[in-house]
Design an enzyme around this catalytic site. Structure first.
Site, PDB file in Angstrom:
ATOM      1  N   SER A  40       0.842  -1.189   0.000  1.00  0.00           N
ATOM      2  CA  SER A  40       0.000   0.000   0.000  1.00  0.00           C
ATOM      3  C   SER A  40       0.871   1.229   0.000  1.00  0.00           C
ATOM      4  CB  SER A  40      -0.868  -0.003   1.244  1.00  0.00           C
ATOM      5  OG  SER A  40      -0.017   0.121   2.368  1.00  0.00           O
ATOM      6  N   LYS A  41       0.197   2.356  -0.182  1.00  0.00           N
ATOM      7  CA  LYS A  41       0.890   3.628  -0.184  1.00  0.00           C
ATOM      8  C   LYS A  41       1.552   3.864   1.156  1.00  0.00           C
ATOM      9  CE  LYS A  41      -1.905   6.524  -2.920  1.00  0.00           C
ATOM     10  NZ  LYS A  41      -2.771   7.673  -2.960  1.00  0.00           N
ATOM     11  N   ARG A  42       0.827   3.509   2.188  1.00  0.00           N
ATOM     12  CA  ARG A  42       1.311   3.819   3.524  1.00  0.00           C
ATOM     13  C   ARG A  42       2.601   3.082   3.856  1.00  0.00           C
ATOM     14  NH1 ARG A  42      -3.414   1.721   5.183  1.00  0.00           N
ATOM     15  NH2 ARG A  42      -4.273   2.237   3.184  1.00  0.00           N
ATOM     16  N   GLN A  43       2.662   1.821   3.419  1.00  0.00           N
ATOM     17  CA  GLN A  43       3.835   1.030   3.789  1.00  0.00           C
ATOM     18  C   GLN A  43       4.945   1.188   2.761  1.00  0.00           C
ATOM     19  OE1 GLN A  43       3.712  -2.678   5.435  1.00  0.00           O
ATOM     20  NE2 GLN A  43       1.806  -2.427   6.533  1.00  0.00           N
ATOM     21  N   GLY A  44       5.535   2.338   2.754  1.00  0.00           N
ATOM     22  CA  GLY A  44       6.671   2.530   1.849  1.00  0.00           C
ATOM     23  C   GLY A  44       6.264   3.195   0.561  1.00  0.00           C
TER      24      GLY A  44
END
Ligand code: GLU
Length: 497
Positions: free
Chosen positions: A259-263
Site C-alpha cells: 500500500s501507499k502507507r507502507q513505503g
C-alpha cells in the site's frame, strides 16, 4: 494479431504495481510480435489529477515501455496519440459509451435507476445488519415506460444499471488463475452510466477493449471480482470476450497488501532516488514471474524472449526493496563508466556538487569517470553516489582529527608520516606520473625504503583525503584530487593534529 493494453487511471503517479502490469502486457505482446497499447481511463472525475496523464506516460517511457498504439509522448515530451482505434483517452469517448448504454437499455439489459444516495445507504445498512449480501435490490428495475419518461423529462438525477441474470454462474478461464466461477446471484446490478453522464469503469473498459480489438486483458488481481460483470457485458453486446490474465497481488514483506502507507510505491520516486530503469524493470519482472533458471539479470529484450504467462505465480509476490537495491548495484557496477557518468550528472547537479552546467566539458566528464568510479561499487543508487562523493567536491573537509590516527599508531607518528608524505608528493621526484597505479607503486617503495609501517601511512592518508573513516582507497582518491589538492589536504591534516 495479439494486442494487449495497459489502462491506467491518471490518479497522479504510476504505481510500481502498475509498472508490473504494463511490463507483463508489453512482454506478452512483444514476444508474439503483437501490439502493446496504452489507454487512459479517466472517467472518474473525482480522482482526476492535473498532469496525471503526462506523469504516467513519462514514467513508462523512463522504464523503456513505449506503446505501439494509443497515448504516447511526442519529441517535445507532450502527450500525443497514435493508432486507428482512438481516441485513447476515455473522457473524450463519452458519446461512444452513451450509444452503447442506449443499446443495452433497448435490448433490456440495462435499466434506469432513480434511487437517491440516502436510499442506497439505507439499503446497504439494512443488508449488512441482516448479514445479507450487499447489492442493489432492483427497486427501479420494473418502472413503467411512462414513469421513466416522466422522470427523465423532469430531469431527475439517475444512473443506468446493467441487469445481471440472477440464475446460473459466470465462468472465467483465467490464463493465470485457471478456472474461476462466480455465482450470478451474487453479482450486483452494476451502475454502467453515472449521474454525470460518464460511464463507469466497467462499461468503458468492455466497450474499449472490444472496439480497440484487445485480445488479452492482463491486469492486477484486484480486478478479478469485476471480471464476471465484464463477461456479462460482452454477452449482452453479443461480443466475443478477450482472454483474461489476472496478476498476483504485490505484498509487503509482512505479507500485507502493498500500500501507499507502507513505503514508497510511486515509480517516479525510485527514479528520483537514482534507481536505474534497467534495474527497476528487471526487479519488477521478477515480482510474480521467474524464468525457471538461475539467471537473474535480464535486459528488456531478453525478457521479451523469455517471458511466459505460464510461469507467472498464482499467489502474491513480495515487494522486497533489498532485492531492488541488489539489482541496482549490479547495473551500476556493470554499466560502462561514461554512461554511468551521464546518468549521475543530474544527481550531482541536484546535490549542488556541480554548480555550473558549462563546466561539464568532455575533459570534465573524463575526470568525473574517475570520481564516480570511486563509489560505484559501494552504493545502491545514484543519489547515494552523489551523497558519497561530496568529499571530493567540497573545499574544506570537516572531520575530527582523532580519526586520522590508525589503531596501531600514535598521534606523533601520524603527524610525522603525513608531513613526510605531503613533502614527497609536493615534488615530482618520487611520484612523477599522477595515476593511482603509479601512486600505489611509488608510495609503496618509499614506505619500504624508509622502513615505515604501511598502515600508519596509508590510513591517515586516506582519512586526510576523504575526511572519513570508511572511504575508497587512498590512491584512487589522490588520483582524482590531483597533486595540488592532495598535498593541500595532507597538509591540513597534519596541522589538525
Ligand atoms: N483503469 C484501471 C486501473 O486503473 C484498469 C483496470 C483494467 O486493466 O481493466 O487499473
Amino acid at each position: 494479431m495479439i494486442k494487449t493494453r495497459f489502462a491506467p487511471s491518471p490518479t497522479g503517479f504510476l504505481h510500481v504495481g502498475g509498472l508490473r502490469t504494463a511490463l507483463y502486457a508489453y512482454l506478452f505482446a512483444k514476444k508474439q510480435g503483437g501490439v502493446f497499447a496504452l489507454r487512459i481511463e479517466d472517467t472518474d472525475k473525482e480522482r482526476f489529477v492535473e498532469g496525471g496523464i503526462e506523469n504516467i506516460v513519462r514514467s513508462l517511457a523512463w522504464a523503456g515501455l513505449r506503446p505501439d498504439e494509443g497515448v504516447d509522448l511526442d519529441k517535445m515530451g507532450k502527450i500525443t496519440q497514435k493508432g486507428d482505434c482512438g481516441p485513447y483517452i476515455q473522457s473524450t469517448r463519452l458519446d461512444i459509451y452513451k450509444k452503447h448504454v442506449d443499446e443495452l437499455i433497448k435490448k433490456g439489459h440495462g435499466y434506469y435507476c432513480f434511487c437517491s444516495k440516502e436510499r442506497l445507504d439505507e439499503l446497504r445498512k439494512m443488508q449488512e445488519l441482516n448479514k445479507m449480501p450487499t447489492g442493489y435490490d432492483r427497486h427501479c428495475c420494473n418502472l413503467s415506460k411512462e414513469e421513466i419518461e416522466k422522470r427523465l423529462k423532469a430531469n431527475e438525477p439517475h444512473v443506468v444499471r446493467m441487469k445481471i441474470p440472477k440464475e446460473g454462474i459466470t465462468k472465467l478461464n483465467d490464463l493465470i488463475k485457471g478456472e474461476v466461477e462466480f455465482k450470478n446471484e451474487l453479482i450486483d446490478d452494476q451502475v454502467i452510466l453515472k449521474a454525470d453522464g460518464y460511464p463507469t469503469y466497467h462499461l468503458a473498459v468492455v466497450v474499449d477493449d472490444h472496439l480497440m480489438k484487445i485480445t488479452h486483458v492482463i491486469r492486477g488481481e484486484e480486478w478479478l471480482s469485476s471480471t464476471p460483470k465484464h463477461i456479462q457485458l460482452y454477452k449482452m453486446f453479443g461480443w466475443k470476450a478477450p482472454e483474461f490474465a489476472h496478476l498476483p497481488l504485490l505484498l509487503n514483506p509482512d505479507k500485507s497488501k502493498l500500500s501507499k502507507r507502507q513505503g514508497d510505491v510511486a515509480v517516479e520516486n525510485y527514479k528520483a532516488k537514482g534507481y536505474l530503469p534497467e534495474a527497476m524493470i528487471n526487479f519488477v519482472a521478477f515480482l510474480g514471474w521467474n524464468p525457471g533458471t538461475d539467471k537473474e539479470l535480464f535486459t528488456l529484450d531478453e525478457l521479451v524472449k523469455e517471458f511466459n504467462l505460464s510461469r507467472v505465480n498464482k499467489s502474491g509476490a513480495v515487494f522486497n526493496l533489498q532485492k531492488l537495491d541488489w539489482y541496482n548495484e549490479q547495473y551500476i557496477r556493470q554499466m560502462n563508466l561514461s554512461e554511468l557518468v551521464e546518468r549521475c550528472v543530474p544527481f550531482l547537479i541536484e546535490a549542488r556538487l556541480i554548480k555550473d552546467y558549462r563546466k561539464i566539458t568532455d575533459e570534465y566528464k573524463k575526470w568525473l569517470e574517475g570520481v564516480v568510479a570511486l563509489e560505484r561499487g559501494r552504493v545502491a543508487n545514484l543519489s547515494q553516489i552523489s551523497e558519497a562523493l561530496k568529499f571530493v567536491f567540497i573545499d574544506k573537509l570537516n572531520y575530527d582529527a582523532g580519526i586520522l590516527v590508525w589503531k596501531k599508531s600514535t598521534k606523533k607518528e601520524t603527524e610525522k608520516n603525513l608531513k613526510l608524505l605531503s613533502e614527497i608528493l609536493l615534488s615530482t621526484k618520487i611520484v612523477q606520473i599522477w595515476t593511482k597505479e603509479n601512486l600505489e607503486a611509488k608510495i609503496g617503495e618509499w614506505i619500504k625504503e624508509e622502513e615505515l609501517s604501511a598502515g600508519s601511512v596509508l590510513w591517515p592518508m586516506r582519512v586526510a583525503l576523504s575526511g572519513q573513516e570508511n572511504s575508497p582507497g587512498p590512491f584512487e582518491i589522490a588520483e582524482v584530487l590531483g597533486r595540488e589538492k592532495t598535498v593541500e589536504r595532507l597538509t591540513e591534516a597534519f596541522k589538525k593534529l
